[in-house]
Scaffold this motif. Structure first.
Motif, PDB file in Angstrom:
ATOM      1  N   PHE A   1      52.334  26.468  10.875  1.00 52.46           N
ATOM      2  CA  PHE A   1      53.728  26.221  10.532  1.00 52.46           C
ATOM      3  C   PHE A   1      53.825  24.800   9.986  1.00 52.46           C
ATOM      4  N   GLN A   2      54.029  24.685   8.701  1.00 57.44           N
ATOM      5  CA  GLN A   2      54.211  23.405   8.008  1.00 57.44           C
ATOM      6  C   GLN A   2      53.141  22.379   8.369  1.00 57.44           C
ATOM      7  N   GLY A   3      51.934  22.817   8.453  1.00 58.40           N
ATOM      8  CA  GLY A   3      50.842  21.876   8.712  1.00 58.40           C
ATOM      9  C   GLY A   3      50.783  21.376  10.147  1.00 58.40           C
ATOM     10  N   SER A   4      51.532  22.014  11.044  1.00 54.75           N
ATOM     11  CA  SER A   4      51.535  21.547  12.434  1.00 54.75           C
ATOM     12  C   SER A   4      50.482  22.298  13.239  1.00 54.75           C
ATOM     13  N   GLU A   5      50.402  21.996  14.513  1.00 53.60           N
ATOM     14  CA  GLU A   5      49.479  22.722  15.385  1.00 53.60           C
ATOM     15  C   GLU A   5      50.044  24.083  15.800  1.00 53.60           C
ATOM     16  N   PHE A   6      51.291  24.330  15.443  1.00 52.37           N
ATOM     17  CA  PHE A   6      51.884  25.637  15.732  1.00 52.37           C
ATOM     18  C   PHE A   6      51.556  26.589  14.592  1.00 52.37           C
ATOM     19  N   THR A   7      51.200  27.799  14.940  1.00 52.41           N
ATOM     20  CA  THR A   7      51.111  28.821  13.901  1.00 52.41           C
ATOM     21  C   THR A   7      52.344  29.696  14.055  1.00 52.41           C
ATOM     22  N   TYR A   8      52.568  30.546  13.065  1.00 57.92           N
ATOM     23  CA  TYR A   8      53.722  31.443  13.171  1.00 57.92           C
ATOM     24  C   TYR A   8      53.601  32.313  14.409  1.00 57.92           C
ATOM     25  N   GLU A   9      52.357  32.651  14.710  1.00 60.97           N
ATOM     26  CA  GLU A   9      52.091  33.471  15.882  1.00 60.97           C
ATOM     27  C   GLU A   9      52.638  32.790  17.144  1.00 60.97           C
ATOM     28  N   ASP A  10      52.474  31.447  17.215  1.00 59.75           N
ATOM     29  CA  ASP A  10      52.927  30.705  18.397  1.00 59.75           C
ATOM     30  C   ASP A  10      54.452  30.628  18.460  1.00 59.75           C
ATOM     31  N   LEU A  11      55.079  30.608  17.276  1.00 62.48           N
ATOM     32  CA  LEU A  11      56.517  30.377  17.235  1.00 62.48           C
ATOM     33  C   LEU A  11      57.322  31.665  17.386  1.00 62.48           C
ATOM     34  N   ASN A  12      56.727  32.755  16.895  1.00 62.06           N
ATOM     35  CA  ASN A  12      57.450  34.024  16.992  1.00 62.06           C
ATOM     36  C   ASN A  12      57.608  34.437  18.447  1.00 62.06           C
ATOM     37  N   ASP A  13      58.668  35.176  18.695  1.00 56.69           N
ATOM     38  CA  ASP A  13      58.842  35.732  20.029  1.00 56.69           C
ATOM     39  C   ASP A  13      57.695  36.680  20.312  1.00 56.69           C
ATOM     40  N   LEU A  14      57.220  36.607  21.538  1.00 56.59           N
ATOM     41  CA  LEU A  14      56.062  37.441  21.831  1.00 56.59           C
ATOM     42  C   LEU A  14      56.512  38.829  22.248  1.00 56.59           C
ATOM     43  N   ASP A  15      55.877  39.820  21.638  1.00 54.06           N
ATOM     44  CA  ASP A  15      56.241  41.209  21.907  1.00 54.06           C
ATOM     45  C   ASP A  15      55.350  41.729  23.036  1.00 54.06           C
ATOM     46  N   PRO A  16      55.955  42.027  24.211  1.00 56.57           N
ATOM     47  CA  PRO A  16      55.142  42.411  25.374  1.00 56.57           C
ATOM     48  C   PRO A  16      54.268  43.619  25.097  1.00 56.57           C
ATOM     49  N   ASN A  17      54.671  44.454  24.100  1.00 62.09           N
ATOM     50  CA  ASN A  17      53.900  45.669  23.840  1.00 62.09           C
ATOM     51  C   ASN A  17      52.640  45.405  23.022  1.00 62.09           C
ATOM     52  N   GLU A  18      52.531  44.208  22.501  1.00 61.55           N
ATOM     53  CA  GLU A  18      51.379  43.923  21.651  1.00 61.55           C
ATOM     54  C   GLU A  18      50.231  43.249  22.413  1.00 61.55           C
ATOM     55  N   TYR A  19      50.289  43.301  23.720  1.00 63.42           N
ATOM     56  CA  TYR A  19      49.238  42.685  24.536  1.00 63.42           C
ATOM     57  C   TYR A  19      48.855  43.619  25.671  1.00 63.42           C
ATOM     58  N   GLU A  20      47.640  43.394  26.164  1.00 63.00           N
ATOM     59  CA  GLU A  20      47.292  43.968  27.460  1.00 63.00           C
ATOM     60  C   GLU A  20      47.452  42.851  28.460  1.00 63.00           C
ATOM     61  N   TRP A  21      48.191  43.115  29.510  1.00 59.27           N
ATOM     62  CA  TRP A  21      48.520  42.036  30.437  1.00 59.27           C
ATOM     63  C   TRP A  21      47.761  42.148  31.742  1.00 59.27           C
ATOM     64  N   GLU A  22      47.691  41.035  32.397  1.00 59.86           N
ATOM     65  CA  GLU A  22      47.106  41.051  33.722  1.00 59.86           C
ATOM     66  C   GLU A  22      47.694  39.911  34.549  1.00 59.86           C
ATOM     67  N   TYR A  23      48.279  40.292  35.648  1.00 62.06           N
ATOM     68  CA  TYR A  23      48.837  39.284  36.543  1.00 62.06           C
ATOM     69  C   TYR A  23      47.690  38.604  37.270  1.00 62.06           C
ATOM     70  N   ILE A  24      47.715  37.282  37.289  1.00 61.86           N
ATOM     71  CA  ILE A  24      46.620  36.561  37.956  1.00 61.86           C
ATOM     72  C   ILE A  24      47.058  36.075  39.333  1.00 61.86           C
ATOM     73  N   GLU A  25      48.063  35.207  39.337  1.00 58.77           N
ATOM     74  CA  GLU A  25      48.493  34.657  40.626  1.00 58.77           C
ATOM     75  C   GLU A  25      49.828  33.939  40.473  1.00 58.77           C
ATOM     76  N   GLU A  26      50.361  33.573  41.599  1.00 59.68           N
ATOM     77  CA  GLU A  26      51.531  32.707  41.610  1.00 59.68           C
ATOM     78  C   GLU A  26      51.008  31.309  41.835  1.00 59.68           C
ATOM     79  N   SER A  27      51.466  30.334  41.045  1.00 56.48           N
ATOM     80  CA  SER A  27      50.966  28.976  41.300  1.00 56.48           C
ATOM     81  C   SER A  27      52.074  27.962  41.066  1.00 56.48           C
TER      82      SER A  27
END
Lengths: 289, 1052
Positions: free
Chosen positions: A141-167
């Motif tokens: 994104f404009q030469g920053s360390e953010f990519t569009y991927e980082d800025l877009n809202d994350l779609d929970p259906n596009e990942y496989e998730w795994e709960y690790i722990e509460e910390s």
């Protein structure tokens, strides 16, 4: 300008004080399946996504500080106007306000749920709006360390998730309880092998995200702080930092002048309650102005 | 006789010898213990350093172990920090990005579409994807994975529309590409004409249209001749490896060591995937089993970590669930006989099963190139040479057996040599420093010094054995006679080395103090351990006395009279030869050529040569333009910028008669003018977006390319130039309908007249007026860059070429393998073109007002130049050392005459070989010159031993000729022995296939041999010439040398 800023802060802080134990966020979540780590992880992310929606539209001023390895930085300011289209993909316009040589450059973005985004860019020096198609998600994104991927809202259906722990995590000088959840992206156009989310247990927002590159190495960390609640429900971070551990570079996004849900504010000129933005605003024409 | 004896017993020398003999156990124990402690503490340091490197992250091949880190890879230590080129290079590393490129290349001459064939593209795509998973790889650029900037139909999202596309050249699986898709990409990269040459005009016309103008399709300069050749038969995958960003606290040394290991690991990862591609890496059964058992584990952090290490291409060993080490892949290499050997464990190669034949994924032969590959090759070849040191010991031992025919004669020098080396190396490591290119030669150098020191004692002992009543008397006599000359030779050698401290270069300084210390250690060992060891051997006369001293006897009786007879001629000839050699010194080429450093069949060099022939240079060249205007201009603060924007808004509003904004007051207007001026000054400093600068650079690049195309130009070694201008030109072309006429730097005519005025728009959202500044070529350039960065992958970011403040602009060239001097000539040529034709781009006394100042550097160039720098500094130091040593000799012998006499025999051995090389035009690698210091040490040692004996003889009333004969008789054996041992010892270096080491061997051998000749021919001749009348009789000498004489001499 100054007044709006003050107003926003006051509003935000008042909101935060009045509803210091948000009702919606912490108490009404469904029963999670804590037995199955994959399912539990997904439920947590889905809930976090759902509980934070409903803000309709927003306007924010951003300052983007691009730091190099030596800690020298340049600043690019912009204003972002966003329209929430839950389930369909949001629309937004980003307009650069400084430095002067890129002032007026603006970008229109349609997030398309399930397919790639539509982008247009307006350059004042050519006075033309161009449809653009970039490397999309993985582009910077404009030469920053953010990519569009980082800025877009994350779609929970596009990942496989795994709960690790509460910390516990320190945010703004306070220890907060977070859910640590790992996600493996299942979509094609990604720069990451996995990411680790730290979701606030109390407010459901992402306090921290760790990104791991394709070789599995910890590439970047996004830390969001200075959280403010708007209208009792919508949490916004005023400071988002993206740290690239492989290059030592960093980008800091500092937000101010937030207006979340325009209908909650009065017009500066007329004093009347403002209208919410509609899709009609998010057109190529709007870029040139 | 009695009185002489009591004189001797009262002398300091005798008392010293007695003391040393009486306390020999204590003295030797203390010295040996100190050496041991130093060595152990040094090795302790090494293991701590190695562990620290590993503690940053495990960069081993899976065993959790790496080789002990004894070598300092720092590059900056080789340069004077004030050096502009060096500073420029380290600026680049800091300002842009520090990285190296590995090239993986292959050839396809069999498919009509060459490397654009579906099969080739699929291979490239697969490898690219794999390489991106190698830790340390920042980015990969290949024929499938490089930015393809174009104007075209955008189909994704809601509606199809034409627009600007930045995508990978091949986005979808290459196997899905239709022929038209491939032709489209060929035209995009090669251009229409080249594509037509390759696949026929009709097929190109089928795609472009029958009346298409081929000139409109020029191809992609960024890829052509770099990623693919014009014939489309060869292609490269560029793998960019970052220097690691280490976040934990470590010393610079540890960080550098880690960086090298990190890069090696990445290289291993790249090779792993190539081996898989070629079918040479095959999973072991144990690994398959482990994969299955990991897959069966329930999901957890531990499981994902395990899965990651299963896939980690940099590690071929892994711990299984029980903590046992498992080899992941058999790594087969084909031997010269054609059989396959598993070399996964380098120390334990195993034959492949008989039925093994590789099942390759593709049939290409991959060739590797790039600085990391070359650097590793140096290390591999260099460490292969380290096996010559043990060989040197063996050869020396055998020689000592032959020459001394005594156990003591073999044992004692070897003990001294090995202990001296351990002590010296231990001292270096104990102080926390590691070897560098120069100090790595210390074991060889210390061998020379250790042998030279100890052999004099051993030779004297052998000569006088049985001539004394007691062992004690014998050993004390050995000490007494040699204590002074060995001390003096130690002093002069130490001074010789210490004079190098005058040097500015840290590695040379390190060599100086290490060798000065080493010389002292060798002296202490010689004076304490040798007497102790000698005391273990019986004081028995040799059965056949005449066997010893046979060399001396011959030299003294036959050789010396001959030389003295021809003394004048000898001196004249020697002087002439020396003068001619010294003249040759002016023609010495200090130079290095990597192509010639390795044996002709070194695979790395063969690959590199192929790559360079097909895809251009692999060396790096950096031309950096720095803005010079900005240094004295203060950048506007954010607050000032906000004020500027506000005042501009209000001023423009006033001019447009917008009433709800208050116009600026007079004082505000003057503030606006000041701010505006400062802003403009600052803008000028941002050369990366300055049209004047960009146009100059464009012309400059064009001019350089013109030179690069001339075969006889100094710039013909450069094959490619890239800069941010390439992107700017491309963006400009694409924005203008892909018209090639717009493939150029922007200028003000590119901005419509109507846009050159400021404008004001009302913003519905903020409910405020928003000011847009006047648009110029500069704003256009900024916006193009922004547009590019917005679409490119992070790996293709502009910030590696253009600093984010736009004040530093990087042009990168690629250079062919060539000599250091050719590289330096190319750099000089670039500077001269800039100075004479582009004064705006370089600050000189003629162009103090330049827009920018260019500096030229490059990692490879810098590395090569270290050789030249070292040689230059050594030459200076040697002259200083020579003068100091001559003064010391004069003082010690209280004779200026002797000091003067010593010039010729000491200069001659160094001058002749180097001068000879100069006359023959053989290039000398810089560090090889270091050996001259050792040779000088040996020369001076010989001279001092010679002079000590000579002045003793003269003082006892001998005539010059007799004194010379006696001197030769007395020290001939020891000096000859030392010389033979060192010559044979150093000639093991002639076995090296690494030419700098070979060259060093030649220099060492010839200098040491010449030193002997000088002392046995030139020194006697000079002494005789200076002290004898021409007609003095000399025939008496041969008669005066008898066996009696020898024992008389021995007991004196």
């Amino acid at each position: 300008m100054k007044n709006t800023k003050l107003l926003t802060y006051t509003l935000g802080i008042t909101a935060a004080l009045l509803f210091s134990s948000p009702i919606i966020a912490s108490e009404s979540h469904p029963k999670f399946n804590t037995e199955n780590a994959a399912l539990y992880g997904k439920q947590l992310v889905e809930y976090s996504d759902k509980v934070l929606h409903g803000w309709k539209d927003e306007v924010v001023a951003g300052k983007m500080y691009l730091y190099d390895q030596q800690g020298q930085s340049v600043l690019r300011s912009f204003r972002r106007v966003g329209l929430e289209r839950f389930g369909k993909g949001d629309k937004s316009i980003i307009k650069f306000t400084s430095p002067a040589d890129i002032k007026g450059v603006s970008a229109l973005n349609y997030e398309n749920s399930g397919s790639s985004d539509d982008n247009w860019l307006y350059l004042p020096s050519t006075k033309k709006v161009r449809r653009i198609s970039g490397a999309n998600n993985t582009a910077s994104f404009q030469g920053s360390e953010f990519t569009y991927e980082d800025l877009n809202d994350l779609d929970p259906n596009e990942y496989e998730w795994e709960y690790i722990e509460e910390s516990q995590l320190e945010i703004d000088g306070q220890m907060v309880t977070v859910f640590k959840i790992t996600g493996w992206p299942t979509y094609r156009d990604t720069a990451y092998s996995r990411l680790t989310l730290y979701l606030s247990k109390e407010h459901w927002y992402q306090t921290k995200v760790e990104y791991f590159d394709k070789s599995g190495i910890h590439l970047k960390t996004k830390t969001s702080s200075q959280w403010l609640s708007f209208h009792n429900n919508y949490w916004r971070s005023l400071n988002v930092e993206m740290h690239n551990h492989q290059t030592g570079k960093k980008t800091v996004l500092a937000f101010s002048d937030y207006l979340v849900d325009l209908s909650q504010y009065r017009s500066k000129r007329t004093g009347k309650i403002r209208d919410n933005l509609t899709e009609a605003f998010f057109t190529k024409r709007a870029l040139t102005k | 006789m009695k009185s002489t004896e009591s004189n001797i017993k009262n002398s300091t020398g005798y008392r010293f010898a007695k003391l040393l003999y009486q306390w020999r156990w204590l003295a030797a124990t203390v010295v040996l213990a100190s050496v041991t402690v130093t060595f152990m503490s040094g090795m302790g340091n090494i293991s701590r350093i190695t562990q620290s490197v590993l503690s940053i992250s495990d960069i081993s091949h899976g065993s959790g172990q790496i080789a002990p880190q004894v070598f300092d890879p720092s590059l900056n230590v080789w340069f004077d920090t004030g050096d502009a080129t060096v500073k420029a290079y380290f600026d680049i590393e800091e300002r842009f990005i520090a990285e190296d490129t590995i090239l993986v290349t292959f050839e396809n001459t069999r498919d009509p579409m060459g490397v654009f064939s579906q099969d080739s593209l699929a291979t490239i795509q697969r490898l690219t994807k794999n390489f991106l998973t190698v830790p340390g790889v920042r980015h990969v650029r290949s024929l499938t994975y490089s930015p393809w900037i174009r104007w075209g139909e955008i189909n994704d999202g809601i509606a199809a529309e034409r627009g600007l596309i930045i995508s990978d050249l091949v986005e979808n699986p290459a196997t899905d590409l239709s022929e038209e898709d491939i032709v489209e990409r060929m035209v995009a990269v090669l251009g229409a004409s080249q594509t037509a040459k390759k696949i026929g005009e009709q097929r190109v016309r089928d795609y472009l249209g029958q009346d298409a103008d081929f000139k409109q399709f020029q191809g992609e300069p960024l890829l052509l001749d770099a990623i693919v050749n014009r014939e489309a038969t060869a292609t490269a995958i560029q793998i960019q490896i970052t220097r690691p960003n280490i976040e934990s606290e470590h010393t610079e040394l540890i960080k550098k060591l880690y960086a090298v290991q990190y890069q090696r690991a990445a290289l291993r990862g790249v090779e792993h995937f190539l081996n898989i591609e070629s079918g040479l890496s095959v999973k072991t059964n144990a690994f398959r089993k482990l994969e299955q058992s990991v897959a069966a584990l329930p999901s957890s952090d531990k499981k994902s970590k395990l899965e990651r290490s299963l896939l980690d291409p940099t590690k071929n060993f892994i711990q299984d669930l029980n903590g046992l080490q498992v080899k992941k892949y058999h790594v087969y290499h084909q031997s010269e006989e054609g059989s396959y050997i598993d070399v996964a464990d380098a120390n334990n190669p195993i034959n492949a099963p008989d039925n093994f034949s590789p099942s390759a994924l593709s049939s290409y032969q991959f060739k590797l190139g790039g600085v990391p590959v070359l650097e590793r090759n140096f290390e591999v070849v260099g460490s292969a040479d380290s096996k010559y040191l043990p060989l040197m010991f063996v050869v020396i031992a055998v020689l000592l057996v032959i020459l001394t025919r005594s156990f003591a004669g073999v044992l004692i020098p070897l003990v001294v040599v090995i202990a001296s080396i351990l002590g010296t190396v231990g001292t270096i490591f104990a102080t926390g420093t590691l070897f560098n290119n120069l100090t790595a030669m210390i074991p060889n150098m210390m061998t020379a010094i250790g042998v030279a020191d100890s052999i004099h004692l051993v030779a004297a002992w052998l000569l006088m054995r049985g001539k004394f009543q007691s062992k004690a008397e014998l050993i004390m006599e050995v000490i007494r006679k040699n204590a002074a000359p060995v001390l003096l030779t130690t002093l002069t050698t130490a001074i010789g080395f210490y004079s190098l401290v005058l040097n500015d270069l840290a590695p040379v300084k390190q060599l100086a103090w290490s060798m000065a210390t080493g010389t002292a250690i060798a002296y202490l060992l010689t004076m304490t351990v040798v007497p102790l060891l000698l005391s273990f051997f019986p004081n028995k006369a040799r059965k056949n006395v005449s066997k010893t001293g046979i060399i001396s006897r011959y030299l003294a009786t036959k050789w010396a009279p001959f030389v003295i007879r021809h003394r004048i001629k000898t001196v004249i000839y020697a002087s002439i030869i020396t003068v001619i050699s010294c003249m040759g010194l002016f023609f010495v080429q200090i130079d290095a050529d990597q192509r010639k450093m390795f044996s002709a069949n070194n695979p790395v060099i063969l690959d590199l040569i192929w790559i360079e022939e097909n895809l251009g240079g692999t060396g790096d060249l950096e031309i950096i333009f720095n803005s010079v205007v900005g240094d004295n201009i203060q950048e506007l603060t954010q607050q000032e910028l906000d004020i500027l924007d506000e005042l501009n808004t209000r001023k423009t509003a006033a001019s447009l008669s917008i009433t709800d904004i208050s116009p600026p007051t007079t004082s505000e207007l003057s503030q606006l003018r000041t701010l505006q001026q400062r802003y403009q000054d600052w803008t000028q400093a941002r050369i990366g977006v300055s049209p004047e600068f960009l146009q100059q650079v464009e012309a400059f690049e064009y001019r350089l390319r013109e030179e690069m195309a001339k075969p006889d130009s100094a710039l013909s070694i450069i094959t490619d130039l890239t800069s941010p201008l390439d992107i700017l030109k491309k963006m400009h072309q694409v924005q203008n309908n892909e018209n090639p006429a717009f493939y150029r730097a922007v200028n003000n005519s590119d901005v419509a007249v109507s846009l050159r005025q400021p404008s004001l728009d009302f913003d519905e959202i903020t409910e405020e007026y928003s000011y847009t500044p006047p648009q110029t070529a500069s704003t256009l350039a900024s916006q193009y860059y922004l547009q590019y960065e917005n679409g490119a992958r992070p790996g293709e970011t502009l910030s590696t070429q253009l600093s984010i403040d736009r004040r530093h602009f990087r042009m990168q060239g690629r250079g062919l393998l060539c000599t250091t001097q050719e590289k330096l000539a190319a750099i000089a040529k670039i500077r001269s073109i800039a100075e004479h034709e582009f004064p705006d781009l370089i600050v000189t006394s003629n162009s103090p007002e330049a827009i920018a100042d260019l500096t030229i550097s490059g990692k490879k160039t810098l590395m090569d130049r270290t050789g030249v720098i070292v040689a230059e500094s050594f030459s200076k130091s040697i002259v200083v050392a020579l003068i100091v040593i001559l003064i010391v000799i004069s003082l010690f012998f209280r004779s200026w005459k002797l000091g003067l006499v010593s010039i010729l025999p000491n200069v001659l051995p160094i001058a002749i070989p180097l001068g000879f090389f100069g006359w023959l035009g053989i290039m000398i690698d810089g560090p090889a010159i270091a050996v001259a210091v050792v040779a000088l040490g040996v020369c001076v040692d010989d001279t001092i031993h010679f002079f000590t004996k000579y002045s003793r003889a003269i003082n006892s009333g001998k005539t010059v000729d007799h004194a010379i004969a006696e001197t030769i008789l007395e020290c001939g054996d020891a000096l000859t022995l030392t010389t033979i041992v060192l010559i044979v010892g150093f000639s093991t270096m002639l076995l090296s296939s690494f030419s700098p080491n070979y060259l060093m061997g030649i220099l060492a051998v010839s200098m040491i041999a010449l030193a002997w000749l000088a002392d046995f021919i030139v020194t006697p001749a000079v002494l005789a010439t200076m002290n004898m009348k021409s007609n003095d009789a000399i025939q008496s000498i041969s008669g005066s040398i008898t066996d009696d004489n020898i024992s008389h001499l021995a007991s004196r």
